[in-house]
Design a protein around this motif. Structure first.
Motif, mmCIF file in Angstrom:
data_model
loop_
_atom_site.group_PDB
_atom_site.id
_atom_site.type_symbol
_atom_site.label_atom_id
_atom_site.label_comp_id
_atom_site.label_asym_id
_atom_site.label_seq_id
_atom_site.Cartn_x
_atom_site.Cartn_y
_atom_site.Cartn_z
ATOM 1 N N LYS A 269 0.818 -1.219 0.000
ATOM 2 C CA LYS A 269 0.000 0.000 0.000
ATOM 3 C C LYS A 269 0.851 1.269 0.000
ATOM 4 N N TYR A 270 2.158 1.137 0.312
ATOM 5 C CA TYR A 270 3.049 2.289 0.338
ATOM 6 C C TYR A 270 3.800 2.504 -0.977
ATOM 7 N N ARG A 271 3.543 1.658 -1.991
ATOM 8 C CA ARG A 271 4.225 1.799 -3.279
ATOM 9 C C ARG A 271 3.998 3.208 -3.824
ATOM 10 N N ASN A 272 5.079 3.827 -4.279
ATOM 11 C CA ASN A 272 5.079 5.198 -4.804
ATOM 12 C C ASN A 272 4.631 6.244 -3.783
ATOM 13 N N GLN A 273 4.679 5.920 -2.510
ATOM 14 C CA GLN A 273 4.237 6.845 -1.472
ATOM 15 C C GLN A 273 5.374 7.330 -0.581
ATOM 16 N N THR A 274 6.573 6.779 -0.739
ATOM 17 C CA THR A 274 7.678 7.155 0.133
ATOM 18 C C THR A 274 8.688 8.000 -0.630
ATOM 19 N N CYS A 275 9.554 8.673 0.110
ATOM 20 C CA CYS A 275 10.631 9.434 -0.504
ATOM 21 C C CYS A 275 11.722 9.629 0.538
ATOM 22 N N GLY A 276 12.836 10.166 0.112
ATOM 23 C CA GLY A 276 13.927 10.433 1.039
ATOM 24 C C GLY A 276 14.904 9.284 1.116
ATOM 25 N N LEU A 277 15.525 9.131 2.284
ATOM 26 C CA LEU A 277 16.562 8.122 2.453
ATOM 27 C C LEU A 277 16.067 6.702 2.183
ATOM 28 N N CYS A 278 14.791 6.455 2.397
ATOM 29 C CA CYS A 278 14.241 5.120 2.199
ATOM 30 C C CYS A 278 13.925 4.837 0.736
ATOM 31 N N GLY A 279 14.041 5.812 -0.118
ATOM 32 C CA GLY A 279 13.721 5.628 -1.524
ATOM 33 C C GLY A 279 12.268 5.939 -1.791
ATOM 34 N N ASP A 280 11.857 5.706 -3.037
ATOM 35 C CA ASP A 280 10.482 6.027 -3.395
ATOM 36 C C ASP A 280 9.609 4.794 -3.576
ATOM 37 N N TYR A 281 10.205 3.612 -3.439
ATOM 38 C CA TYR A 281 9.459 2.354 -3.501
ATOM 39 C C TYR A 281 8.609 2.254 -4.763
ATOM 40 N N ASN A 282 9.243 2.602 -5.907
ATOM 41 C CA ASN A 282 8.511 2.507 -7.156
ATOM 42 C C ASN A 282 8.948 1.307 -8.001
ATOM 43 N N GLY A 283 9.963 0.592 -7.545
ATOM 44 C CA GLY A 283 10.412 -0.596 -8.259
ATOM 45 C C GLY A 283 11.268 -0.318 -9.477
ATOM 46 N N VAL A 284 11.540 0.942 -9.766
ATOM 47 C CA VAL A 284 12.354 1.299 -10.928
ATOM 48 C C VAL A 284 13.773 1.571 -10.436
ATOM 49 N N GLN A 285 14.679 0.632 -10.701
ATOM 50 C CA GLN A 285 16.045 0.734 -10.178
ATOM 51 C C GLN A 285 16.808 1.942 -10.703
ATOM 52 N N ILE A 286 16.451 2.429 -11.880
ATOM 53 C CA ILE A 286 17.175 3.566 -12.447
ATOM 54 C C ILE A 286 17.039 4.802 -11.567
ATOM 55 N N TYR A 287 16.002 4.835 -10.740
ATOM 56 C CA TYR A 287 15.804 5.959 -9.836
ATOM 57 C C TYR A 287 16.363 5.685 -8.448
ATOM 58 N N ASP A 288 17.243 4.713 -8.354
ATOM 59 C CA ASP A 288 17.847 4.367 -7.071
ATOM 60 C C ASP A 288 18.581 5.583 -6.512
#
Length: 135
Positions: free
Chosen positions: A4-23
């Motif tokens: 439920k948090y997919r694409n909802q996070t940002c910052g040090l934890c990442g954005d949880y979008n599954g796209v490694q290029i945005y690591d």
């Protein structure tokens, strides 16, 4: 993390979008330097300003690099080989030793984190603490 948090996070934890290029740990295909990473994510608040991250030169400790490389190549970390960015841990180890007076405890945070990251990457680090080291 729950889906439920997919694409909802940002910052040090990442954005949880599954796209490694945005690591967040990479920029232009290169691993971001630890100091640059910290500088990028620091945020001042209205009453306090974050201190600059020290990028103090460790050139006065060239003999420590061999020791750190040896410690991170210990048989206890055999399963970690190739799983982690070992040079960044060697650099952290050298900085620990350069800024410390009691070498047998200064390395504990770096070695502990190396062991932890190895396990997260699928390795099986063995017991590395000894009576002389973190002890």
């Amino acid at each position: 993390m729950d889906e439920k948090y997919r694409n909802q996070t940002c910052g040090l934890c990442g954005d949880y979008n599954g796209v490694q290029i945005y690591d967040e740990l990479f920029e232009y295909g290169e691993l971001v330097d630890i100091a640059d990473f910290g500088e990028h994510w620091k945020v001042n608040d209205p009453t306090e300003k974050c201190m600059e991250v020290s990028t103090q030169n460790t050139a006065h400790c060239p003999d420590q690099k061999d020791l750190c490389t040896q410690l991170l190549s210990d048989p206890a970390f055999h399963s970690c080989k190739g799983l982690l960015d070992s040079p960044s841990f060697v650099e952290a180890c050298v900085k620990d030793l350069c800024h410390c007076n009691i070498s047998n405890t200064c390395l504990c945070p770096t070695l502990s984190e190396y062991s932890r990251q190895c396990a997260h990457a699928g390795g099986t680090p063995e017991r590395w603490e000894t009576a002389q080291q973190c002890g």
